[in-house]
Design an enzyme around this catalytic site. Structure first.
Site, PDB file in Angstrom:
ATOM      1  N   HIS A  61       0.858  -1.187   0.000  1.00 35.89           N
ATOM      2  CA  HIS A  61       0.000   0.000   0.000  1.00 35.89           C
ATOM      3  C   HIS A  61       0.894   1.237   0.000  1.00 35.89           C
ATOM      4  O   HIS A  61       1.918   1.271   0.695  1.00 35.89           O
ATOM      5  CB  HIS A  61      -0.899  -0.026   1.238  1.00 35.89           C
ATOM      6  CG  HIS A  61      -1.900   1.074   1.285  1.00 35.89           C
ATOM      7  ND1 HIS A  61      -1.570   2.354   1.668  1.00 35.89           N
ATOM      8  CD2 HIS A  61      -3.235   1.104   0.994  1.00 35.89           C
ATOM      9  CE1 HIS A  61      -2.640   3.123   1.614  1.00 35.89           C
ATOM     10  NE2 HIS A  61      -3.664   2.383   1.203  1.00 35.89           N
TER      11      HIS A  61
ATOM     12  N   ASP B 210       0.882   4.159   1.420  1.00 32.27           N
ATOM     13  CA  ASP B 210       1.237   4.711   2.729  1.00 32.27           C
ATOM     14  C   ASP B 210       2.191   3.792   3.479  1.00 32.27           C
ATOM     15  O   ASP B 210       3.078   4.259   4.209  1.00 32.27           O
ATOM     16  CB  ASP B 210      -0.024   4.949   3.573  1.00 32.27           C
ATOM     17  CG  ASP B 210      -0.900   6.052   3.017  1.00 32.27           C
ATOM     18  OD1 ASP B 210      -0.348   6.991   2.414  1.00 32.27           O
ATOM     19  OD2 ASP B 210      -2.129   5.975   3.184  1.00 32.27           O
ATOM     20  N   LYS B 211       2.023   2.490   3.314  1.00 32.67           N
ATOM     21  CA  LYS B 211       2.926   1.548   3.979  1.00 32.67           C
ATOM     22  C   LYS B 211       4.300   1.512   3.312  1.00 32.67           C
ATOM     23  O   LYS B 211       5.314   1.281   3.984  1.00 32.67           O
ATOM     24  CB  LYS B 211       2.308   0.148   3.979  1.00 32.67           C
ATOM     25  CG  LYS B 211       1.309  -0.054   5.103  1.00 32.67           C
ATOM     26  CD  LYS B 211       2.012  -0.148   6.432  1.00 32.67           C
ATOM     27  CE  LYS B 211       1.320   0.672   7.472  1.00 32.67           C
ATOM     28  NZ  LYS B 211       2.175   1.099   8.559  1.00 32.67           N
TER      29      LYS B 211
ATOM     30  N   GLU C 170      10.185  11.826   7.190  1.00 30.98           N
ATOM     31  CA  GLU C 170       8.903  11.685   6.492  1.00 30.98           C
ATOM     32  C   GLU C 170       9.160  11.302   5.044  1.00 30.98           C
ATOM     33  O   GLU C 170      10.142  11.756   4.437  1.00 30.98           O
ATOM     34  CB  GLU C 170       8.111  12.992   6.539  1.00 30.98           C
ATOM     35  CG  GLU C 170       7.975  13.604   7.921  1.00 30.98           C
ATOM     36  CD  GLU C 170       7.122  12.782   8.861  1.00 30.98           C
ATOM     37  OE1 GLU C 170       6.361  11.915   8.379  1.00 30.98           O
ATOM     38  OE2 GLU C 170       7.218  12.991  10.089  1.00 30.98           O
TER      39      GLU C 170
ATOM     40  N   GLU D 142      14.287  15.944   9.906  1.00 34.50           N
ATOM     41  CA  GLU D 142      15.419  16.456  10.663  1.00 34.50           C
ATOM     42  C   GLU D 142      16.193  15.295  11.284  1.00 34.50           C
ATOM     43  O   GLU D 142      15.586  14.382  11.847  1.00 34.50           O
ATOM     44  CB  GLU D 142      14.942  17.395  11.784  1.00 34.50           C
ATOM     45  CG  GLU D 142      14.087  18.560  11.301  1.00 34.50           C
ATOM     46  CD  GLU D 142      12.663  18.165  10.976  1.00 34.50           C
ATOM     47  OE1 GLU D 142      12.065  17.386  11.746  1.00 34.50           O
ATOM     48  OE2 GLU D 142      12.150  18.611   9.936  1.00 34.50           O
TER      49      GLU D 142
ATOM     50  N   LYS E  71      -5.636  -4.384   0.377  1.00 37.36           N
ATOM     51  CA  LYS E  71      -6.312  -3.978   1.607  1.00 37.36           C
ATOM     52  C   LYS E  71      -7.248  -5.105   2.033  1.00 37.36           C
ATOM     53  O   LYS E  71      -7.761  -5.853   1.192  1.00 37.36           O
ATOM     54  CB  LYS E  71      -7.129  -2.696   1.394  1.00 37.36           C
ATOM     55  CG  LYS E  71      -6.319  -1.505   0.957  1.00 37.36           C
ATOM     56  CD  LYS E  71      -7.183  -0.276   0.712  1.00 37.36           C
ATOM     57  CE  LYS E  71      -7.579   0.394   2.004  1.00 37.36           C
ATOM     58  NZ  LYS E  71      -8.243   1.706   1.776  1.00 37.36           N
TER      59      LYS E  71
ATOM     60  N   PHE F 293      -8.253  -4.000 -10.427  1.00 40.87           N
ATOM     61  CA  PHE F 293      -7.261  -3.329  -9.597  1.00 40.87           C
ATOM     62  C   PHE F 293      -5.874  -3.661 -10.155  1.00 40.87           C
ATOM     63  O   PHE F 293      -5.091  -4.346  -9.529  1.00 40.87           O
ATOM     64  CB  PHE F 293      -7.403  -3.797  -8.151  1.00 40.87           C
ATOM     65  CG  PHE F 293      -6.600  -3.026  -7.125  1.00 40.87           C
ATOM     66  CD1 PHE F 293      -5.753  -1.988  -7.470  1.00 40.87           C
ATOM     67  CD2 PHE F 293      -6.690  -3.375  -5.783  1.00 40.87           C
ATOM     68  CE1 PHE F 293      -5.022  -1.306  -6.524  1.00 40.87           C
ATOM     69  CE2 PHE F 293      -5.967  -2.700  -4.809  1.00 40.87           C
ATOM     70  CZ  PHE F 293      -5.123  -1.661  -5.186  1.00 40.87           C
TER      71      PHE F 293
ATOM     72  N   ASP G   3      -1.912   5.834  -6.220  1.00 41.15           N
ATOM     73  CA  ASP G   3      -2.307   6.787  -5.191  1.00 41.15           C
ATOM     74  C   ASP G   3      -1.054   7.184  -4.421  1.00 41.15           C
ATOM     75  O   ASP G   3      -0.230   6.335  -4.091  1.00 41.15           O
ATOM     76  CB  ASP G   3      -3.331   6.136  -4.242  1.00 41.15           C
ATOM     77  CG  ASP G   3      -3.994   7.136  -3.312  1.00 41.15           C
ATOM     78  OD1 ASP G   3      -3.805   8.353  -3.508  1.00 41.15           O
ATOM     79  OD2 ASP G   3      -4.696   6.698  -2.384  1.00 41.15           O
ATOM     80  N   ALA G   4      -0.904   8.455  -4.120  1.00 38.08           N
ATOM     81  CA  ALA G   4       0.259   8.909  -3.372  1.00 38.08           C
ATOM     82  C   ALA G   4       0.264   8.314  -1.972  1.00 38.08           C
ATOM     83  O   ALA G   4      -0.784   8.080  -1.365  1.00 38.08           O
ATOM     84  CB  ALA G   4       0.283  10.435  -3.288  1.00 38.08           C
TER      85      ALA G   4
ATOM     86  N   ARG H 205       0.020   7.770   7.817  1.00 41.52           N
ATOM     87  CA  ARG H 205      -1.420   7.895   7.539  1.00 41.52           C
ATOM     88  C   ARG H 205      -2.212   6.642   7.892  1.00 41.52           C
ATOM     89  O   ARG H 205      -3.429   6.613   7.691  1.00 41.52           O
ATOM     90  CB  ARG H 205      -1.654   8.248   6.058  1.00 41.52           C
ATOM     91  CG  ARG H 205      -1.273   9.662   5.715  1.00 41.52           C
ATOM     92  CD  ARG H 205      -2.016  10.194   4.506  1.00 41.52           C
ATOM     93  NE  ARG H 205      -1.736   9.450   3.300  1.00 41.52           N
ATOM     94  CZ  ARG H 205      -1.957   9.934   2.070  1.00 41.52           C
ATOM     95  NH1 ARG H 205      -2.447  11.155   1.922  1.00 41.52           N
ATOM     96  NH2 ARG H 205      -1.680   9.210   1.004  1.00 41.52           N
ATOM     97  N   LYS H 206      -1.553   5.630   8.411  1.00 39.78           N
ATOM     98  CA  LYS H 206      -2.260   4.391   8.749  1.00 39.78           C
ATOM     99  C   LYS H 206      -2.079   4.070  10.236  1.00 39.78           C
ATOM    100  O   LYS H 206      -1.750   2.945  10.622  1.00 39.78           O
ATOM    101  CB  LYS H 206      -1.767   3.244   7.864  1.00 39.78           C
ATOM    102  CG  LYS H 206      -2.251   3.369   6.429  1.00 39.78           C
ATOM    103  CD  LYS H 206      -3.752   3.199   6.331  1.00 39.78           C
ATOM    104  CE  LYS H 206      -4.289   3.417   4.922  1.00 39.78           C
ATOM    105  NZ  LYS H 206      -4.379   4.847   4.588  1.00 39.78           N
TER     106      LYS H 206
ATOM    107  N   LYS I 109      10.540   7.743  13.206  1.00 40.49           N
ATOM    108  CA  LYS I 109      10.939   8.434  14.430  1.00 40.49           C
ATOM    109  C   LYS I 109      11.871   7.572  15.273  1.00 40.49           C
ATOM    110  O   LYS I 109      11.616   6.389  15.483  1.00 40.49           O
ATOM    111  CB  LYS I 109       9.700   8.794  15.250  1.00 40.49           C
ATOM    112  CG  LYS I 109       8.750   9.731  14.519  1.00 40.49           C
ATOM    113  CD  LYS I 109       7.484   9.975  15.310  1.00 40.49           C
ATOM    114  CE  LYS I 109       6.546  10.903  14.532  1.00 40.49           C
ATOM    115  NZ  LYS I 109       5.259  11.109  15.236  1.00 40.49           N
TER     116      LYS I 109
ATOM    117  N   LYS J 131      11.388  10.021  20.548  1.00 39.73           N
ATOM    118  CA  LYS J 131      10.056  10.542  20.267  1.00 39.73           C
ATOM    119  C   LYS J 131       9.035   9.659  20.990  1.00 39.73           C
ATOM    120  O   LYS J 131       8.845   8.495  20.643  1.00 39.73           O
ATOM    121  CB  LYS J 131       9.759  10.544  18.772  1.00 39.73           C
ATOM    122  CG  LYS J 131      10.308  11.745  18.010  1.00 39.73           C
ATOM    123  CD  LYS J 131      11.801  11.724  17.886  1.00 39.73           C
ATOM    124  CE  LYS J 131      12.297  12.808  16.930  1.00 39.73           C
ATOM    125  NZ  LYS J 131      13.769  12.796  16.845  1.00 39.73           N
TER     126      LYS J 131
ATOM    127  N   ASP K 168       5.945   9.652  20.897  1.00 40.19           N
ATOM    128  CA  ASP K 168       4.888   9.131  20.032  1.00 40.19           C
ATOM    129  C   ASP K 168       5.100   7.647  19.793  1.00 40.19           C
ATOM    130  O   ASP K 168       4.136   6.872  19.740  1.00 40.19           O
ATOM    131  CB  ASP K 168       4.895   9.848  18.671  1.00 40.19           C
ATOM    132  CG  ASP K 168       4.173  11.171  18.701  1.00 40.19           C
ATOM    133  OD1 ASP K 168       3.378  11.393  19.630  1.00 40.19           O
ATOM    134  OD2 ASP K 168       4.404  11.992  17.800  1.00 40.19           O
TER     135      ASP K 168
END
Length: 406
Positions: free
Chosen positions: A16, A18-19, A44, A57, A176, A250, A258-259, A264-265, A285, A289, A291
């Site tokens: 995918h 995003d992955k 990123e 960074e 998916k 598909f 798709d970008a 995002r997941k 990260k 961090k 997060d």
């Protein structure tokens, strides 16, 4: 707490878009931590048709010092990124590991962030950002994860394994899944709906100019076989709604279709919507961090509480302020399933694990190149293996029992 209900979770494959971005970002994390365990990374990634862009960074010995890249590191970054895309399986005209255009816009970490985060003198290392982080565990599955997400991941893991091995050569990397289960008395008992959308070779579709009914039947039968193998016996019934490539075709997928962007997941990465999420992503990260590191330790603590039999379900929230070492709050919710009080656990947990960024990293051994493997098919519910997925260990059970009994 509701006893009977219907609930849904989704997962996405390693291919995918995003992955793909998440795995590239964690490839950079692993590369840098392998050079300097104290490296600072916030990477990123953007992916689209024949393009990969890095931004963020960084700081680290032998990586980026005094506003300069160390010799050869830029070339290493690009080679590692291309190899990750190759391993995923992208060698398509719209996104090819060898020929996509590559941009590296990483630069030095802000000195003001470093001043707040770094350990110095009598100052303990501070959190790399403010925020709230959640951990969750439930006894629904052997891995103490929500069943809807657990099976969504397993479906796509099986399909990816078959694609890589050649057992399902008609599959392409992007896919998916979605699993809807009916719960009775808080336990999953049957599937009401199953969905898979998978990128495929030309012709393996129900609609479109390349549609070939015989080939589509092969793909459909294969996916049905995966459903039957992955889900427990009896979960699929005549009433289960099955959707396999419901758009009809598909063929164009991945970053060409798709970008993709890092982070995002986050619901796929965690608990499939069955628990709260603080909003921060993990991939790209370094473990200063919170997060990432605090979400990992919150899962670790929640899992050990359930594994110890102190509750059937557990949610933990931690909160931090940038530059401050100790958490601002520790919150436990046992959802009415506990054999001890939440207050007793809130008092005990900080005594068992030091919940500062440095304490978390040292306890879970997070300053290591271990993150790329976590960037697809969930950060939680995986098997602890050596230095990987240390936050999935259940080695606090006896200490927890003693702490709440005292």
């Amino acid at each position: 707490m509701r006893k009977s209900f219907i609930f849904t979770s989704e997962s996405v494959s390693e291919g995918h878009p995003d992955k793909v971005a998440d795995q590239i970002s964690d490839t950079v994390v692993d590369l840098f931590l392998g050079k300097d365990p104290q490296a600072r990374i916030a990477c990123e990634t953007l992916t689209t048709t024949q393009l990969v862009v890095l931004a963020g960074e960084i700081r680290g010995k032998g990586i980026y010092e005094n506003n300069e890249w160390a010799p050869g590191v830029l070339e290493e970054i690009e080679a590692a990124v291309r190899n990750t895309v190759k391993e995923i399986g992208y060698a398509q005209s719209g996104f090819h590991w060898e020929s996509f255009r590559f941009e590296n816009n990483l630069h030095g970490q802000s000195a003001e962030i470093a001043m707040g985060v770094d350990e110095s003198g009598n100052k303990d290392e501070g959190a790399g950002d403010q925020g709230i982080m959640f951990g969750y565990a439930t006894d629904e599955t052997p891995g103490l994860m929500p069943a809807t997400l657990y099976y969504s991941h397993k479906i796509l893991e099986r399909m990816a394994a078959d694609r890589h091995s050649g057992a399902a050569p008609f599959l392409e990397p992007d896919a998916k899944s979605q699993v809807t289960l009916e719960y009775e008395d808080e336990k999953p008992v049957r599937a009401t709906a199953l969905v898979v959308s998978t990128q495929h070779a030309p012709g393996y579709c129900e609609k479109g100019e390349n549609a070939d009914p015989a080939k589509y039947a092969v793909l459909r039968d294969y996916v049905m076989g995966v459903f039957n193998d992955v889900l427990p016996d009896g979960f699929i019934t005549e009433a289960t709604k099955i959707y396999i490539n419901p758009t009809g075709a598909f063929e164009i997928g991945g970053p060409d279709g798709d970008a993709g962007v890092t982070g995002r997941k986050i619901i796929v990465d965690t608990y499939g919507g069955a628990a709260p999420h603080g909003g921060g992503a993990f991939s790209g990260k370094d473990p200063t961090k919170v997060d990432r590191s605090a979400a990992y330790v919150a899962r670790y603590l929640a899992k050990n509480i359930v594994a110890a039999g102190l509750a059937r379900r557990c949610t933990i929230q931690l909160s931090y302020a940038i530059g401050i070492a100790e958490p601002l709050s520790v919150y436990v919710d046992l959802h009415g399933t506990g054999t001890v009080t939440e207050a007793a656990l809130e008092a005990a947990l900080p005594r068992l694990v030091r919940l500062t960024p440095k304490g978390i990293r040292e306890h879970l051994k997070l300053n290591a190149p271990i993150y790329k493997r976590s960037a697809a098919y969930g950060h939680f519910g995986r098997e602890a293996e050596g230095d990987h997925f240390t936050w999935e260990k259940t080695d606090l059970i006896d200490q927890l029992k003693d702490a709440v009994a005292a």
